[in-house]
Every structure is written in C-alpha cells, then in structure tokens.
Design a protein around this motif. Structure first.
Motif, mmCIF file in Angstrom:
data_model
loop_
_atom_site.group_PDB
_atom_site.id
_atom_site.type_symbol
_atom_site.label_atom_id
_atom_site.label_comp_id
_atom_site.label_asym_id
_atom_site.label_seq_id
_atom_site.Cartn_x
_atom_site.Cartn_y
_atom_site.Cartn_z
ATOM 1 N N VAL A 8 -7.032 -3.585 4.774
ATOM 2 C CA VAL A 8 -6.473 -2.401 5.435
ATOM 3 C C VAL A 8 -7.543 -1.314 5.380
ATOM 4 O O VAL A 8 -8.090 -1.031 4.306
ATOM 5 C CB VAL A 8 -5.170 -1.921 4.755
ATOM 6 C CG1 VAL A 8 -4.674 -0.634 5.413
ATOM 7 C CG2 VAL A 8 -4.096 -3.002 4.845
ATOM 8 N N LYS A 9 -7.866 -0.740 6.541
ATOM 9 C CA LYS A 9 -8.917 0.271 6.625
ATOM 10 C C LYS A 9 -8.390 1.526 7.306
ATOM 11 O O LYS A 9 -7.528 1.452 8.194
ATOM 12 C CB LYS A 9 -10.113 -0.266 7.429
ATOM 13 C CG LYS A 9 -10.659 -1.581 6.919
ATOM 14 C CD LYS A 9 -11.998 -1.916 7.552
ATOM 15 C CE LYS A 9 -11.885 -2.323 8.996
ATOM 16 N NZ LYS A 9 -13.173 -2.749 9.574
ATOM 17 N N TYR A 56 0.827 -1.208 0.000
ATOM 18 C CA TYR A 56 0.000 0.000 0.000
ATOM 19 C C TYR A 56 0.869 1.269 0.000
ATOM 20 O O TYR A 56 0.353 2.369 0.181
ATOM 21 C CB TYR A 56 -0.901 0.025 1.244
ATOM 22 C CG TYR A 56 -1.939 -1.081 1.278
ATOM 23 C CD1 TYR A 56 -3.262 -0.842 0.909
ATOM 24 C CD2 TYR A 56 -1.602 -2.368 1.690
ATOM 25 C CE1 TYR A 56 -4.215 -1.853 0.949
ATOM 26 C CE2 TYR A 56 -2.553 -3.390 1.735
ATOM 27 C CZ TYR A 56 -3.852 -3.122 1.360
ATOM 28 O OH TYR A 56 -4.796 -4.122 1.400
ATOM 29 N N ASP A 57 2.172 1.072 -0.154
ATOM 30 C CA ASP A 57 3.113 2.185 -0.039
ATOM 31 C C ASP A 57 2.995 2.866 1.323
ATOM 32 O O ASP A 57 3.038 4.091 1.438
ATOM 33 C CB ASP A 57 2.890 3.222 -1.161
ATOM 34 C CG ASP A 57 3.519 2.771 -2.471
ATOM 35 O OD1 ASP A 57 4.498 1.997 -2.426
ATOM 36 O OD2 ASP A 57 3.028 3.185 -3.534
ATOM 37 N N LEU A 98 -12.299 1.468 3.224
ATOM 38 C CA LEU A 98 -11.316 0.459 2.840
ATOM 39 C C LEU A 98 -10.250 1.055 1.928
ATOM 40 O O LEU A 98 -10.556 1.889 1.065
ATOM 41 C CB LEU A 98 -12.013 -0.692 2.117
ATOM 42 C CG LEU A 98 -13.081 -1.443 2.927
ATOM 43 C CD1 LEU A 98 -13.924 -2.304 2.007
ATOM 44 C CD2 LEU A 98 -12.427 -2.291 3.994
ATOM 45 N N LYS A 99 -9.033 0.624 2.105
ATOM 46 C CA LYS A 99 -7.932 1.102 1.266
ATOM 47 C C LYS A 99 -7.612 0.056 0.185
ATOM 48 O O LYS A 99 -7.582 -1.141 0.475
ATOM 49 C CB LYS A 99 -6.686 1.382 2.121
ATOM 50 C CG LYS A 99 -6.897 2.487 3.151
ATOM 51 C CD LYS A 99 -5.626 2.797 3.905
ATOM 52 C CE LYS A 99 -4.690 3.673 3.095
ATOM 53 N NZ LYS A 99 -5.204 5.051 2.905
ATOM 54 N N ARG A 100 -7.372 0.532 -1.026
ATOM 55 C CA ARG A 100 -6.933 -0.356 -2.106
ATOM 56 C C ARG A 100 -5.414 -0.457 -2.091
ATOM 57 O O ARG A 100 -4.719 0.514 -1.801
ATOM 58 C CB ARG A 100 -7.381 0.186 -3.462
ATOM 59 C CG ARG A 100 -8.887 0.126 -3.707
ATOM 60 C CD ARG A 100 -9.186 0.590 -5.121
ATOM 61 N NE ARG A 100 -10.603 0.673 -5.412
ATOM 62 C CZ ARG A 100 -11.340 -0.331 -5.894
ATOM 63 N NH1 ARG A 100 -10.766 -1.506 -6.107
ATOM 64 N NH2 ARG A 100 -12.623 -0.169 -6.146
ATOM 65 N N ASN A 101 -4.900 -1.642 -2.430
ATOM 66 C CA ASN A 101 -3.446 -1.794 -2.524
ATOM 67 C C ASN A 101 -2.951 -1.283 -3.886
ATOM 68 O O ASN A 101 -3.737 -0.758 -4.687
ATOM 69 C CB ASN A 101 -3.019 -3.249 -2.274
ATOM 70 C CG ASN A 101 -3.641 -4.217 -3.282
ATOM 71 O OD1 ASN A 101 -3.972 -3.855 -4.415
ATOM 72 N ND2 ASN A 101 -3.808 -5.465 -2.857
ATOM 73 N N ILE A 110 -8.403 -6.735 -1.008
ATOM 74 C CA ILE A 110 -7.862 -7.867 -0.257
ATOM 75 C C ILE A 110 -6.411 -8.084 -0.678
ATOM 76 O O ILE A 110 -6.096 -8.133 -1.862
ATOM 77 C CB ILE A 110 -8.678 -9.144 -0.521
ATOM 78 C CG1 ILE A 110 -10.133 -8.938 -0.069
ATOM 79 C CG2 ILE A 110 -8.065 -10.338 0.207
ATOM 80 C CD1 ILE A 110 -11.048 -10.088 -0.426
ATOM 81 N N THR A 111 -5.544 -8.200 0.331
ATOM 82 C CA THR A 111 -4.122 -8.428 0.076
ATOM 83 C C THR A 111 -3.698 -9.714 0.769
ATOM 84 O O THR A 111 -3.947 -9.891 1.966
ATOM 85 C CB THR A 111 -3.269 -7.252 0.606
ATOM 86 O OG1 THR A 111 -3.722 -6.041 -0.019
ATOM 87 C CG2 THR A 111 -1.802 -7.457 0.294
#
Length: 327
Positions: free
Chosen positions: A88-89, A12-13, A68-71, A77-78
């Motif tokens: 990751v939220k 996710y940097d 929700l965070k995108r990778n 989902i990672t």
C-alpha cells in the motif's frame, strides 16, 4: 488485480470510500487521502531499502514520491486470505507527463535533477548496476551473434531482411561507442558515484511522473539501483527525443533545465554524450527478436525498426551536436 485487494486496508486502519483501477493496481480514496494497492513479489530486503530512500526524498519536500505505508504489524508487505502479497503506497491525483508538452518535459527533467541531488544511500552491492563497459561489450557480442544467425537463415521474413540490411552501420556505431567509453573517464566517474552511494530511479519515464497544479510526483521506484545518475537522464531524454525526431534544440533545452537544478560536471557531460552514441534501441529490437518467437514477428516491432532506421540520420546529427557537451 481483483477488487478483493481492498480487503487488506483493514490491516492499515483504512477504509476505501471509492476505488478505481490504475496500471496493474487499485487506487483508493481513504480518510488519509489516496492510496495505491498492488501485488508485490519482489525482495523484502530491497523493499526496506526502497522505503528508506523514499522517506529521505519525501523529507526534502521538493518532489512528492509514493512512500510505502506500514500495516498495523509494522510491515510493508501484507498478505491477504488467499496468500497474495500486497503493498500500500501513498498516491496522487495527477496526470502523467505529456510527452508532447515542452512544459511537462522540462518540469520532469527538473524533478529528476531534484531527485538526483537527494538520492544517495550506503551501497548494497547486490543492487549495483552492471558497468556500462561490460554492458556495451556484451551487447556488441549479441549484435554480432544475431547478425550471423539471420545471415545464415535460408528464408528470411521482412523484419530479418530489414535488420540485416542495416546491421553493419549500427554495429559500427556500437563498436565506436564502446571504444569511446573505454577511453573516457567513465571508470573514475562510476567509482566516485558508488563511493557517494548515488542512486538511480531506474525507470524514469512519462508514466512514472504525475503532475497537478504546480506540484510534481515521481512514483514506482521498484527498479532503483546504484549507478551513474546520467543513466536516468539519458533514458528519459532518449524516449522523449525519439518521439520528437531527435530535435537538437529540445535536447539542449532539456539538459539546460536539468543543469538549472543540478549542474553537470565535465565527466557527466562526457558520459551522457557517449550514451547517446550507442544504438540502444537497435540492440533492444534485435534482442527481443532473438529471445522470442522468431516464426511470428509482431507487426509493431517491424514498425519500430522501420521508424528507427528512418531516424538514423537525425540521430547521428543529434549525437554530433551533443558531442560538444564533452568540451
């Protein structure tokens, strides 16, 4: 979850400068603020709908939510090196709602009302909640079945004796509630709610409400569903009122606080009143007993049953007082 979950942040940097454990999760301080990492084994499609719902709510800026965070691959989902899927939220440094604080309770109810004004999406049939008519009918069959099962046992433990002693009066309340909802405007209210795509949080309780300064965040939308939104208000109120001995004035104040943000129509008031008339906690304890080990009954469950029974008269008084909501 192990601390190795932090390793997925590189996708996710993000980099964690500090980490602490939450409820089955890891909360990390990053350059982009707090994030929460937790394992996820649910439906990918439902998660996509959930992400859209959270984005819609966050766009209103009235209530914070755990978007929700995108990778880097644009996925929610990672999977780590051990094939464990994670989410990751965005997260918040707040305290949970204090169920003994009237101020916190009213803030929570107003937050729920604000959510309900926003939570509407095109209906995906797979996540429409079971009709309350069907649910009550099924629960009543189960209550009669459990009563018969215990009655036929030769040796009964304390939980079973206590349950059997009070089963008839709770079953009578359950059947009366089913009769009331059958004769109410529930079907029409549910149809309209589904036509509008009304969404419920599904688990709106104190642990999923975070507060700091004058801000409020509602988190953990994993149980969202399409339903009459009174389901959320009822569930939160029931849990609070059980802790406050079914305080009628507190219940009235909670409804008034909700209505300040989102006024209730007559059919919703009627539906809320009927929900309170159903002995849901009694069914839950009975169902847990029947579906788990009957040889050893947790002491905590017996204590819950005794507390429930001790509040019976107060509960009935509250039900009678809230019936005026229908008028």
């Amino acid at each position: 979850m192990h601390d190795r979950g932090i390793s997925i942040l590189e996708k996710y940097d993000l980099e964690a400068s500090a980490a602490s454990r939450g409820r089955g999760a890891l909360i990390c301080q990053t350059g982009q603020g707090l994030v929460l990492i937790r394992e996820y084994y649910g439906s990918t499609r439902k998660l996509e709908y959930q992400a859209k719902l959270l984005e819609k709510i966050s766009g209103q800026k009235e209530i914070h939510v755990d978007t929700l965070k995108r990778n880097k691959e644009e996925n929610y989902i990672t999977v780590d090196k051990e094939n464990i899927p994670y989410l990751v939220k965005n997260w918040y440094d707040g305290k949970e709602c204090d169920t003994q604080s009237r101020k916190d309770i009213m803030r929570s109810v107003k937050a729920l009302a604000s959510l309900h004004k926003t939570m509407q999406m095109p209906v995906w049939e797979h996540y429409v909640r079971e009709s309350l008519l069907s649910e009550y009918e099924r629960h009543n069959r189960e209550l009669r079945k459990i009563k018969k099962f215990i009655f036929q046992k030769h040796q009964k433990n304390e939980f079973e004796r206590c349950y059997l002693e009070h089963a008839d009066r709770y079953l009578c309340c359950a059947e009366e509630a089913f009769k009331r909802i059958s004769q109410s405007s529930y079907d029409r209210l549910r149809t309209v709610s589904l036509e509008r795509g009304c969404v419920c949080h599904g688990a709106f309780h104190q642990h999923n409400i975070l507060m700091w300064d004058s801000e409020t965040a509602v988190v953990n939308f994993d149980n969202w569903n399409y339903d009459v939104q009174m389901a959320d208000l009822y569930q939160f109120m029931r849990k609070i009122l059980e802790k406050h001995g079914w305080d009628k004035e507190l219940g009235k104040e909670m409804i008034q606080s909700y209505c300040e943000i989102r006024p209730l129509i007559k059919e919703e008031r009627e539906n809320l009143a009927v929900r309170f008339a159903y002995p849901e906690k009694f069914w839950k304890l009975a169902n847990y007993y029947y579906t788990h080990n009957k040889v050893w009954i947790p002491k905590k469950n017996l204590e819950k049953l005794k507390k429930l029974i001790s509040q019976y008269e107060k509960w009935l008084e509250f039900v009678e007082s809230i019936n005026t909501l229908e008028k």
